[in-house]
Design a protein around this motif. Structure first.
Motif, PDB file in Angstrom:
ATOM      1  N   ALA A   1      35.367  28.713  48.428  1.00 50.15           N
ATOM      2  CA  ALA A   1      36.338  29.535  47.237  1.00 50.15           C
ATOM      3  C   ALA A   1      35.146  29.582  45.326  1.00 50.15           C
ATOM      4  O   ALA A   1      35.132  30.930  45.014  1.00 50.15           O
ATOM      5  CB  ALA A   1      37.454  29.213  47.385  1.00 50.15           C
ATOM      6  N   ARG A   2      35.179  28.891  45.449  1.00 47.00           N
ATOM      7  CA  ARG A   2      34.897  27.571  43.756  1.00 47.00           C
ATOM      8  C   ARG A   2      33.597  28.621  43.605  1.00 47.00           C
ATOM      9  O   ARG A   2      32.891  29.281  42.915  1.00 47.00           O
ATOM     10  CB  ARG A   2      34.705  26.674  43.896  1.00 47.00           C
ATOM     11  CG  ARG A   2      36.072  25.414  44.061  1.00 47.00           C
ATOM     12  CD  ARG A   2      36.219  25.580  41.857  1.00 47.00           C
ATOM     13  NE  ARG A   2      37.498  24.644  42.639  1.00 47.00           N
ATOM     14  CZ  ARG A   2      38.585  24.593  41.709  1.00 47.00           C
ATOM     15  NH1 ARG A   2      37.777  25.349  40.311  1.00 47.00           N
ATOM     16  NH2 ARG A   2      39.300  24.398  41.783  1.00 47.00           N
TER      17      ARG A   2
ATOM     18  N   ASN B   1      31.387  31.389  34.760  1.00 45.50           N
ATOM     19  CA  ASN B   1      31.983  30.436  34.503  1.00 45.50           C
ATOM     20  C   ASN B   1      33.268  30.655  32.711  1.00 45.50           C
ATOM     21  O   ASN B   1      32.734  30.707  31.980  1.00 45.50           O
ATOM     22  CB  ASN B   1      31.712  29.334  33.664  1.00 45.50           C
ATOM     23  CG  ASN B   1      32.168  27.822  33.428  1.00 45.50           C
ATOM     24  OD1 ASN B   1      33.127  27.548  32.968  1.00 45.50           O
ATOM     25  ND2 ASN B   1      31.157  26.688  33.400  1.00 45.50           N
TER      26      ASN B   1
ATOM     27  N   ALA C   1      34.414  37.221  49.529  1.00 42.31           N
ATOM     28  CA  ALA C   1      35.364  37.020  48.515  1.00 42.31           C
ATOM     29  C   ALA C   1      36.751  37.434  49.100  1.00 42.31           C
ATOM     30  O   ALA C   1      38.131  36.085  48.647  1.00 42.31           O
ATOM     31  CB  ALA C   1      35.045  37.450  47.185  1.00 42.31           C
TER      32      ALA C   1
ATOM     33  N   PHE D   1      40.023  34.407  48.895  1.00 42.05           N
ATOM     34  CA  PHE D   1      41.039  34.422  48.349  1.00 42.05           C
ATOM     35  C   PHE D   1      42.014  34.189  48.379  1.00 42.05           C
ATOM     36  O   PHE D   1      42.374  33.890  48.382  1.00 42.05           O
ATOM     37  CB  PHE D   1      40.416  35.345  46.679  1.00 42.05           C
ATOM     38  CG  PHE D   1      39.088  34.918  46.356  1.00 42.05           C
ATOM     39  CD1 PHE D   1      37.784  33.097  46.149  1.00 42.05           C
ATOM     40  CD2 PHE D   1      38.181  35.297  44.858  1.00 42.05           C
ATOM     41  CE1 PHE D   1      37.003  33.589  45.474  1.00 42.05           C
ATOM     42  CE2 PHE D   1      37.513  35.502  44.798  1.00 42.05           C
ATOM     43  CZ  PHE D   1      36.705  34.133  44.975  1.00 42.05           C
TER      44      PHE D   1
ATOM     45  N   GLU E   1      33.683  32.111  43.233  1.00 42.23           N
ATOM     46  CA  GLU E   1      34.535  31.990  42.384  1.00 42.23           C
ATOM     47  C   GLU E   1      33.548  32.753  41.134  1.00 42.23           C
ATOM     48  O   GLU E   1      33.507  33.763  39.940  1.00 42.23           O
ATOM     49  CB  GLU E   1      35.766  31.485  41.979  1.00 42.23           C
ATOM     50  CG  GLU E   1      36.618  31.350  40.304  1.00 42.23           C
ATOM     51  CD  GLU E   1      37.335  30.036  40.292  1.00 42.23           C
ATOM     52  OE1 GLU E   1      38.791  30.610  40.243  1.00 42.23           O
ATOM     53  OE2 GLU E   1      36.782  29.376  40.389  1.00 42.23           O
ATOM     54  N   ARG E   2      32.680  31.075  40.876  1.00 43.57           N
ATOM     55  CA  ARG E   2      31.670  31.022  39.344  1.00 43.57           C
ATOM     56  C   ARG E   2      30.709  32.788  40.080  1.00 43.57           C
ATOM     57  O   ARG E   2      30.241  33.181  38.977  1.00 43.57           O
ATOM     58  CB  ARG E   2      31.048  29.736  39.600  1.00 43.57           C
ATOM     59  CG  ARG E   2      31.513  28.905  39.655  1.00 43.57           C
ATOM     60  CD  ARG E   2      32.162  28.683  37.990  1.00 43.57           C
ATOM     61  NE  ARG E   2      32.667  28.110  37.531  1.00 43.57           N
ATOM     62  CZ  ARG E   2      32.106  26.892  36.815  1.00 43.57           C
ATOM     63  NH1 ARG E   2      30.945  26.893  36.902  1.00 43.57           N
ATOM     64  NH2 ARG E   2      33.106  25.720  36.635  1.00 43.57           N
TER      65      ARG E   2
ATOM     66  N   LEU F   1      33.060  35.663  38.666  1.00 43.59           N
ATOM     67  CA  LEU F   1      33.761  35.748  37.608  1.00 43.59           C
ATOM     68  C   LEU F   1      32.998  34.974  36.485  1.00 43.59           C
ATOM     69  O   LEU F   1      33.413  35.237  35.470  1.00 43.59           O
ATOM     70  CB  LEU F   1      35.322  35.335  37.532  1.00 43.59           C
ATOM     71  CG  LEU F   1      36.275  35.591  38.958  1.00 43.59           C
ATOM     72  CD1 LEU F   1      37.341  35.195  39.200  1.00 43.59           C
ATOM     73  CD2 LEU F   1      36.299  37.120  38.812  1.00 43.59           C
TER      74      LEU F   1
ATOM     75  N   TYR G   1      27.363  26.146  39.606  1.00 40.10           N
ATOM     76  CA  TYR G   1      27.967  25.078  40.088  1.00 40.10           C
ATOM     77  C   TYR G   1      28.193  23.610  40.450  1.00 40.10           C
ATOM     78  O   TYR G   1      27.264  23.745  41.658  1.00 40.10           O
ATOM     79  CB  TYR G   1      29.587  26.069  41.094  1.00 40.10           C
ATOM     80  CG  TYR G   1      30.861  25.183  40.648  1.00 40.10           C
ATOM     81  CD1 TYR G   1      31.572  24.416  40.080  1.00 40.10           C
ATOM     82  CD2 TYR G   1      31.065  24.696  42.481  1.00 40.10           C
ATOM     83  CE1 TYR G   1      33.096  23.973  40.452  1.00 40.10           C
ATOM     84  CE2 TYR G   1      32.305  24.060  42.204  1.00 40.10           C
ATOM     85  CZ  TYR G   1      33.135  23.461  41.524  1.00 40.10           C
ATOM     86  OH  TYR G   1      33.971  22.973  41.590  1.00 40.10           O
TER      87      TYR G   1
END
Length: 107
Positions: free
Chosen positions: A90-91, A100, A37, A41, A94-95, A98, A4
């Motif tokens: 958090a981003r 991209n 996470a 989240f 997330e990457r 999950l 990211y």
């Protein structure tokens, strides 16, 4: 593992949690990656280490030297309200978990 890239502190940086960084993150935070996470989240019960160590280790995984990653944390995270770096942490998670959603995963 998906990286990211975004502006952080003084410029664009790449963030990536490799398996080695995930292991270190789990050790530093005293929880598995899923629990870390989940805390971020859900925006509840997260710790300062969940935020700062996620960012620091992802900087290293993205190619930043450990010394420079530490300097960036000291300059742009430490002493600031945690909500400021929270979104970045958090981003990153997330990457990591999950991928991209805009990237073709079948390659």
């Amino acid at each position: 593992m998906t990286s990211y890239t975004t502006f952080f502190g003084d410029g664009e940086h790449s963030f990536r949690l490799t398996p080695a960084q995930i292991g270190e993150l789990e050790a530093k935070c005293g929880s598995g990656i899923g629990m870390i996470a989940n805390r971020l989240f859900s925006r509840s019960n997260f710790t300062q280490a969940d935020v700062t160590e996620t960012i620091r280790l992802a900087l290293i995984g993205g190619g930043t030297t450990p010394k420079r990653a530490h300097e960036l944390i000291v300059a742009y995270v430490d002493g600031r309200p945690l909500i400021e770096p929270y979104e970045l942490a958090a981003r990153i998670l997330e990457r990591t978990l999950l991928g991209n959603p805009h990237e073709d995963q079948r390659k």
